[in-house]
Write a protein that holds these residues in place. Sequence first.
Motif, PDB file in Angstrom:
ATOM      1  N   ARG A 112       0.820  -1.205   0.000  1.00 33.43           N
ATOM      2  CA  ARG A 112       0.000   0.000   0.000  1.00 33.43           C
ATOM      3  C   ARG A 112       0.857   1.261   0.000  1.00 33.43           C
ATOM      4  O   ARG A 112       1.994   1.259   0.472  1.00 33.43           O
ATOM      5  CB  ARG A 112      -0.924  -0.008   1.216  1.00 33.43           C
ATOM      6  N   GLU A 113       0.297   2.344  -0.526  1.00 29.59           N
ATOM      7  CA  GLU A 113       0.989   3.630  -0.521  1.00 29.59           C
ATOM      8  C   GLU A 113       1.396   3.991   0.897  1.00 29.59           C
ATOM      9  O   GLU A 113       0.645   3.783   1.845  1.00 29.59           O
ATOM     10  CB  GLU A 113       0.087   4.735  -1.079  1.00 29.59           C
ATOM     11  N   GLY A 114       2.589   4.528   1.022  1.00 32.99           N
ATOM     12  CA  GLY A 114       3.082   4.917   2.330  1.00 32.99           C
ATOM     13  C   GLY A 114       3.949   3.861   2.976  1.00 32.99           C
ATOM     14  O   GLY A 114       4.635   4.135   3.959  1.00 32.99           O
ATOM     15  N   SER A 115       3.949   2.651   2.432  1.00 36.52           N
ATOM     16  CA  SER A 115       4.796   1.590   2.985  1.00 36.52           C
ATOM     17  C   SER A 115       6.156   1.622   2.303  1.00 36.52           C
ATOM     18  O   SER A 115       6.302   2.069   1.158  1.00 36.52           O
ATOM     19  CB  SER A 115       4.152   0.218   2.793  1.00 36.52           C
ATOM     20  N   LEU A 116       7.158   1.122   3.000  1.00 34.26           N
ATOM     21  CA  LEU A 116       8.484   1.041   2.392  1.00 34.26           C
ATOM     22  C   LEU A 116       8.491   0.074   1.220  1.00 34.26           C
ATOM     23  O   LEU A 116       9.197   0.283   0.227  1.00 34.26           O
ATOM     24  CB  LEU A 116       9.505   0.618   3.443  1.00 34.26           C
ATOM     25  N   GLU A 229      11.261   0.473  18.103  1.00 33.80           N
ATOM     26  CA  GLU A 229      10.703   0.396  16.752  1.00 33.80           C
ATOM     27  C   GLU A 229      11.619   0.997  15.699  1.00 33.80           C
ATOM     28  O   GLU A 229      11.608   0.561  14.550  1.00 33.80           O
ATOM     29  CB  GLU A 229       9.327   1.084  16.715  1.00 33.80           C
ATOM     30  N   VAL A 230      12.395   2.006  16.042  1.00 34.40           N
ATOM     31  CA  VAL A 230      13.331   2.566  15.060  1.00 34.40           C
ATOM     32  C   VAL A 230      14.356   1.515  14.620  1.00 34.40           C
ATOM     33  O   VAL A 230      14.572   1.319  13.408  1.00 34.40           O
ATOM     34  CB  VAL A 230      14.016   3.834  15.609  1.00 34.40           C
ATOM     35  N   PRO A 231      15.010   0.787  15.549  1.00 38.24           N
ATOM     36  CA  PRO A 231      15.925  -0.272  15.089  1.00 38.24           C
ATOM     37  C   PRO A 231      15.228  -1.342  14.255  1.00 38.24           C
ATOM     38  O   PRO A 231      15.814  -1.866  13.294  1.00 38.24           O
ATOM     39  CB  PRO A 231      16.462  -0.854  16.400  1.00 38.24           C
ATOM     40  N   ARG A 232      14.003  -1.682  14.598  1.00 38.35           N
ATOM     41  CA  ARG A 232      13.281  -2.695  13.812  1.00 38.35           C
ATOM     42  C   ARG A 232      13.005  -2.197  12.394  1.00 38.35           C
ATOM     43  O   ARG A 232      13.058  -2.966  11.431  1.00 38.35           O
ATOM     44  CB  ARG A 232      11.975  -3.057  14.519  1.00 38.35           C
ATOM     45  N   LEU A 233      12.703  -0.909  12.278  1.00 40.19           N
ATOM     46  CA  LEU A 233      12.448  -0.362  10.947  1.00 40.19           C
ATOM     47  C   LEU A 233      13.724  -0.419  10.104  1.00 40.19           C
ATOM     48  O   LEU A 233      13.686  -0.788   8.929  1.00 40.19           O
ATOM     49  CB  LEU A 233      11.941   1.078  11.071  1.00 40.19           C
ATOM     50  N   TYR A 234      14.853  -0.046  10.690  1.00 44.01           N
ATOM     51  CA  TYR A 234      16.124  -0.139   9.971  1.00 44.01           C
ATOM     52  C   TYR A 234      16.378  -1.574   9.513  1.00 44.01           C
ATOM     53  O   TYR A 234      16.782  -1.826   8.364  1.00 44.01           O
ATOM     54  CB  TYR A 234      17.278   0.300  10.869  1.00 44.01           C
ATOM     55  N   ALA A 235      16.182  -2.536  10.418  1.00 43.56           N
ATOM     56  CA  ALA A 235      16.442  -3.939  10.087  1.00 43.56           C
ATOM     57  C   ALA A 235      15.549  -4.405   8.943  1.00 43.56           C
ATOM     58  O   ALA A 235      16.000  -5.083   8.015  1.00 43.56           O
ATOM     59  CB  ALA A 235      16.222  -4.813  11.322  1.00 43.56           C
ATOM     60  N   SER A 236      14.280  -4.025   9.005  1.00 44.18           N
ATOM     61  CA  SER A 236      13.345  -4.407   7.952  1.00 44.18           C
ATOM     62  C   SER A 236      13.752  -3.799   6.621  1.00 44.18           C
ATOM     63  O   SER A 236      13.718  -4.467   5.573  1.00 44.18           O
ATOM     64  CB  SER A 236      11.930  -3.952   8.326  1.00 44.18           C
ATOM     65  N   LEU A 237      14.170  -2.555   6.642  1.00 45.01           N
ATOM     66  CA  LEU A 237      14.583  -1.884   5.409  1.00 45.01           C
ATOM     67  C   LEU A 237      15.836  -2.522   4.828  1.00 45.01           C
ATOM     68  O   LEU A 237      15.925  -2.769   3.620  1.00 45.01           O
ATOM     69  CB  LEU A 237      14.815  -0.395   5.696  1.00 45.01           C
ATOM     70  N   GLU A 238      16.816  -2.812   5.683  1.00 44.39           N
ATOM     71  CA  GLU A 238      18.037  -3.468   5.202  1.00 44.39           C
ATOM     72  C   GLU A 238      17.735  -4.838   4.605  1.00 44.39           C
ATOM     73  O   GLU A 238      18.300  -5.216   3.570  1.00 44.39           O
ATOM     74  CB  GLU A 238      19.038  -3.593   6.353  1.00 44.39           C
ATOM     75  N   ASP A 239      16.834  -5.567   5.229  1.00 47.44           N
ATOM     76  CA  ASP A 239      16.482  -6.889   4.708  1.00 47.44           C
ATOM     77  C   ASP A 239      15.774  -6.763   3.364  1.00 47.44           C
ATOM     78  O   ASP A 239      15.965  -7.605   2.468  1.00 47.44           O
ATOM     79  CB  ASP A 239      15.605  -7.630   5.718  1.00 47.44           C
ATOM     80  N   ARG A 240      14.953  -5.740   3.218  1.00 43.30           N
ATOM     81  CA  ARG A 240      14.251  -5.545   1.947  1.00 43.30           C
ATOM     82  C   ARG A 240      15.229  -5.163   0.833  1.00 43.30           C
ATOM     83  O   ARG A 240      15.091  -5.595  -0.309  1.00 43.30           O
ATOM     84  CB  ARG A 240      13.180  -4.470   2.079  1.00 43.30           C
ATOM     85  N   LEU A 241      16.194  -4.320   1.192  1.00 45.50           N
ATOM     86  CA  LEU A 241      17.161  -3.891   0.191  1.00 45.50           C
ATOM     87  C   LEU A 241      18.082  -5.033  -0.218  1.00 45.50           C
ATOM     88  O   LEU A 241      18.549  -5.092  -1.355  1.00 45.50           O
ATOM     89  CB  LEU A 241      17.980  -2.711   0.734  1.00 45.50           C
TER      90      LEU A 241
END
Length: 918
Positions: A112-116, A229-241
């Motif tokens: 959805r729009e707004g998601s990484l 939650e900030v560290p979790r967001l970083y981890a999720s983004l790194e895994d996606r990349l």
Amino acid sequence: MADTPTTPDKDAPLREDIRLLGRLLGDTVRDQQGEATFALIERIRQTSVRFRRDEDLDARRELEDTLDALAREQTIQVVRAFSYFSHLANIAEDQHHIRRTRAHLLAGSTPREGSLAHALDSATATLGERAPEALAEFFAGAFVSPVLTAHPTEVQRRSILNCQTIIARLLDERDRIQLTPEEREASEEALRRAVLTLWQTRMLRRTRLSVIDEVNNGLSYFETTFLREVPRLYASLEDRLGSAAAAELPAFLQVGSWIGGDRDGNPFVTAEVLERALSLQAAAALSFYLGELQALGSQLSLALGLVDASDALLALAERSADPSPHRSDEPYRRAIAGMHARLAATWNILLGNPPPSSPIISAEPYHGPAELAEDLDVVHRSLLTNGSAALARGRLRHLRRALQVFGFHLAPIDLRQNADVHERVVAELLATAHPGIDYLALGEDARVELLLAELGTARPLTSPHLQYGEETEGELAIFRAARAAHLRFGPAVIQNCIISKTDNVSDLLELAVLLKEAGLLRPHEGALDVNIVPLLETIDDLRNGPGIMDRLFSLPAYRGLVAARGELQEVMLGYSDSNKDGGFLTSGWELYKAEIGLAETFARHGVRLRLFHGRGGSVGRGGGPSYQAILAQPGGAVQGQIRLTEQGEVIAAKYGNPEVGRRNLEVLVAATLEATLLTSDAPAPDPAFLDTVQELSDAAFAAYRGLVYETEGFEDYFWQSTVISEIAELNIGSRPASRKKGTRIEDLRAIPWVFSWAQCRLMLPGWYGFGTAVRNWLAAHPQDGLERLRRMHREWSFFASLLSNMDMVLAKSDLAIASRYAELVRDVALRDTIFERIRAEHQATVEALLAISGQQELLDGNPLLKRSIRNRFPYLDPLNHVQVELLRRHREAHDDERIRLGLLISINGIAAGLRNSG
């Protein structure tokens, strides 16, 4: 409190949660206050629902008669019941958003729009083979920072937030876990206890909120949400990349704060308060790390013989001097025990006292977070090297990221002060050091010349042997405290000094001189330790902003300071005051033009622009959905870097729930990425669109100024028909409601201005003038005028976002309720004249919006918000009706503490029900 209107099946769980919480609240009221009180509240609820659903005028009269006849104690219980229901409905809605997000993920739906995920997919689709390189370049230079601020409409107590957190957690467990009948009964019992605790917890503060109280409130969001939650967001983004992020991402997402450093109009923010705020923040960060190290040590029970360890890890374990024989073959635990001991010693050094639980090992303190980070990296690398990569990706990964983002300081605190204050302080310093100089009498060019001369020498203006005025001493003390904080916690602790009401080059140079006095600017070294940030607030300031920056960058001395800060200059844009000054449409348009002008000016001088958006929660203060707002920025305005304020009750709404908080952080990152990589090269709007908005803005500006600043008696109308007088005297925040004593709207802070209009359900700052502007435009362009406006709505994100925000505000307004507040105005002729003008403009604005958007009703294009309003407003309306009567009684009997209490609770409940009113 019974059922809500029928909605689609996917919303059935929301209805169930609202029904459950309403029933538990009703049972609590019956048990605690008696059957008669419960019956009264239920009758009011049913009548209000009938009035709102069916527009039943008999129901309105019945509702008003019932509420107006309430005894004092009955009034307080009614207000409490409906206020708490607003809070409970918020919890249920937040839980439903989480539920729907999870449902989409489980179903494998398109992101959805707004998601990484959506942002990264869009980047890949649009950029093709260039995507990995473009993404790497973006994250290397990106900076995204929500900044928490406190202000006079902060209405949440931390104790109430704690109760709400428990209720949210219990609802979440019921949603995610298949409970046995016994477990479900136990869960409902726990919810019943939580609702009872909420009912028995005092909603309001007994005394005025202090700045340190506001600091502690802000810290609760770090403890609840940001630190985890900030560290979790970083981890999720790194895994996606994946391979696109060959190394760990830099710490581009950071949370900032104004709480404890914002002195503009707040005499209670002193050097001592700043020092205390910094200490409290450091204690929160260090406490979190100590707890995580303790947990990490209990998890990494890896024994030699079963796993290898690197030489660096073994050396780290040996240095720990852990005396326990039970851990002699567990090097990871021993190493972490040593880190824990060193961090405890660091606490002692930085804060001047031992941590709550001191370790048994004596150790040397860390000199900074980088030393602790290196020790954690030793553990990380050893795990990777010796077949334990999975262990490195858990708690250790998140702790390393938290330390990188939050350091030992938790969050950078911005300093902010009004340009007029800096001007007076510099004038006194110059007059003392150079008798005969009257700085205030000088013209702009002479001021600039004099200030540049001072910046060219390392000689201080101040003397420790002289006594200065109270204001000057206070300002110098703040900057000296900032310098001491840099030495104590590191330069990340205070990074920005913001100048409110910037309207000339000298305003920035005055701050530079004051920074030099504190050692934060050192001319001979060419060093500047903080960013000097102009805040453009009024319509004129926004128009002049690009020219001010152009003249500033043309000064070699200032250009050298910019080079010292990495060729980056931040500019803050004031949505609130520009709106109060010129109205919603003109404010939005002038902000848009200012961003274009600033981007062009900065590009010409080779300086990177970072915009800091001073947005409030309400549309009248630049609020509205962050995703659409960022994407609606003109091309070149984002450049991978953005800061924006998060204020008042919006902080609780966005970040009170950890999952909702992470989603809101994700939205900021996704929007910044898309605005930088996918829309920065988008074609400019049709020039005809620009001309059209300028004409609309001119007409809206005239209509708004004509009402607010040019109508005789409007000031009296505003103060008598809203809760502004009560906001000014009640314990709602540490900051006074006005910058100066008196009732002039020019002196009133924009926050209580907007908040007051929201409380009476007029929302005037979010729409007034648009109807007149469109009517005039259509009259001048009868053939194709409406079609052009519709094209603008379809093709131009700025205009679409503007109308979307106005749609939301108009849907939350209620002229029938507002008319009851108008009856508080003592001058009948004044009341009738002004309210009829407001009513006519409201009708014209609604008609214009519907005609342009093609909607049949308000919010047809936003079904989620439309559902929310339908669910909650029948419970919100009674609060407004009661508040009118409470205002009447309060103004007749100021010394009645119970009336005052009821009024305060009503303000809290209405703010909670509207969610973005301040």
